[in-house]
Design an enzyme around this catalytic site. Sequence first.
Site, PDB file in Angstrom:
ATOM      1  N   HIS A 188     -42.194 -40.562 -29.889  1.00 33.50           N
ATOM      2  CA  HIS A 188     -42.099 -41.912 -30.468  1.00 33.50           C
ATOM      3  C   HIS A 188     -43.030 -42.070 -31.680  1.00 33.50           C
ATOM      4  O   HIS A 188     -42.693 -42.748 -32.648  1.00 33.50           O
ATOM      5  CB  HIS A 188     -42.496 -42.973 -29.438  1.00 33.50           C
ATOM      6  CG  HIS A 188     -41.374 -43.463 -28.570  1.00 33.50           C
ATOM      7  ND1 HIS A 188     -40.249 -44.082 -29.076  1.00 33.50           N
ATOM      8  CD2 HIS A 188     -41.217 -43.452 -27.226  1.00 33.50           C
ATOM      9  CE1 HIS A 188     -39.451 -44.422 -28.063  1.00 33.50           C
ATOM     10  NE2 HIS A 188     -40.012 -44.049 -26.931  1.00 33.50           N
ATOM     11  N   HIS A 197     -42.278 -37.351 -24.419  1.00 35.80           N
ATOM     12  CA  HIS A 197     -41.385 -38.443 -24.835  1.00 35.80           C
ATOM     13  C   HIS A 197     -42.157 -39.457 -25.684  1.00 35.80           C
ATOM     14  O   HIS A 197     -41.682 -39.885 -26.748  1.00 35.80           O
ATOM     15  CB  HIS A 197     -40.808 -39.086 -23.563  1.00 35.80           C
ATOM     16  CG  HIS A 197     -39.978 -40.303 -23.775  1.00 35.80           C
ATOM     17  ND1 HIS A 197     -38.669 -40.407 -23.349  1.00 35.80           N
ATOM     18  CD2 HIS A 197     -40.258 -41.509 -24.353  1.00 35.80           C
ATOM     19  CE1 HIS A 197     -38.189 -41.600 -23.665  1.00 35.80           C
ATOM     20  NE2 HIS A 197     -39.132 -42.299 -24.273  1.00 35.80           N
ATOM     21  N   LEU A 208     -37.621 -47.655 -22.732  1.00 30.93           N
ATOM     22  CA  LEU A 208     -37.609 -49.122 -22.752  1.00 30.93           C
ATOM     23  C   LEU A 208     -36.934 -49.657 -24.010  1.00 30.93           C
ATOM     24  O   LEU A 208     -36.471 -50.795 -24.024  1.00 30.93           O
ATOM     25  CB  LEU A 208     -39.035 -49.673 -22.634  1.00 30.93           C
ATOM     26  CG  LEU A 208     -39.738 -49.385 -21.292  1.00 30.93           C
ATOM     27  CD1 LEU A 208     -41.190 -49.853 -21.343  1.00 30.93           C
ATOM     28  CD2 LEU A 208     -38.999 -50.040 -20.138  1.00 30.93           C
ATOM     29  N   GLY A 268     -44.152 -45.373 -19.438  1.00 34.02           N
ATOM     30  CA  GLY A 268     -44.809 -44.989 -20.685  1.00 34.02           C
ATOM     31  C   GLY A 268     -44.411 -45.926 -21.801  1.00 34.02           C
ATOM     32  O   GLY A 268     -43.316 -46.512 -21.768  1.00 34.02           O
TER      33      GLY A 268
END
Length: 180
Positions: free
Chosen positions: A148, A144, A103, A54
């Site tokens: 962000h 998630h 990431l 993602g």
Amino acid sequence: MVDYVTDMSTIRPIIILPDPLLRLVSKPVTAFDARVQALVDDMFATMYDAPGIGLAAIQIGVTERVVTVDVSPKEDEQHPMAFINPQIIAVSDELNIHQEGCLSIPDYYEEVERPAAVRIRYHDANGQDHEMDCEGLLATCIQHEIDHLDGVLFIDHLSRLKRERVIKKFIKAAKRDCDA
Ligand code: NI
């Protein structure tokens, strides 16, 4: 602002904790044009290259409410999904614990508890409205990524002690990179 390449997708650099951009609240997309499609294409290229399951646009420094996801098992065919202006409109009472990573917080994994299932509303890259029920890994991943868009990171769901420890570690690493 960023220049978009429209004839081919580009792998973009992913910003890393403690970059303050990660804390910004992203703006809704209002024009569903070639620029948004190019952003989505770049996000897929960046996500698959990382590799990750993602990515939110803010992770490549673009403050727009765009998310790409592909939670299909590695050995299966790719199943790219793009969500523009995604919103959670319902959550299950049942909770689930999944190990999460990000990431933008490389090589750090922790268990996070979230609703086991969510219903989302979103636009596709053409501006069409959709709703979708998500469960399992997809439910975790979409929550998630939507976090962000509001400047929230998965470490915000951990204890303060754990969160401060990982933030400190990344601040030190960033300093080391500057000094090197
Ligand atoms: Ni993330």
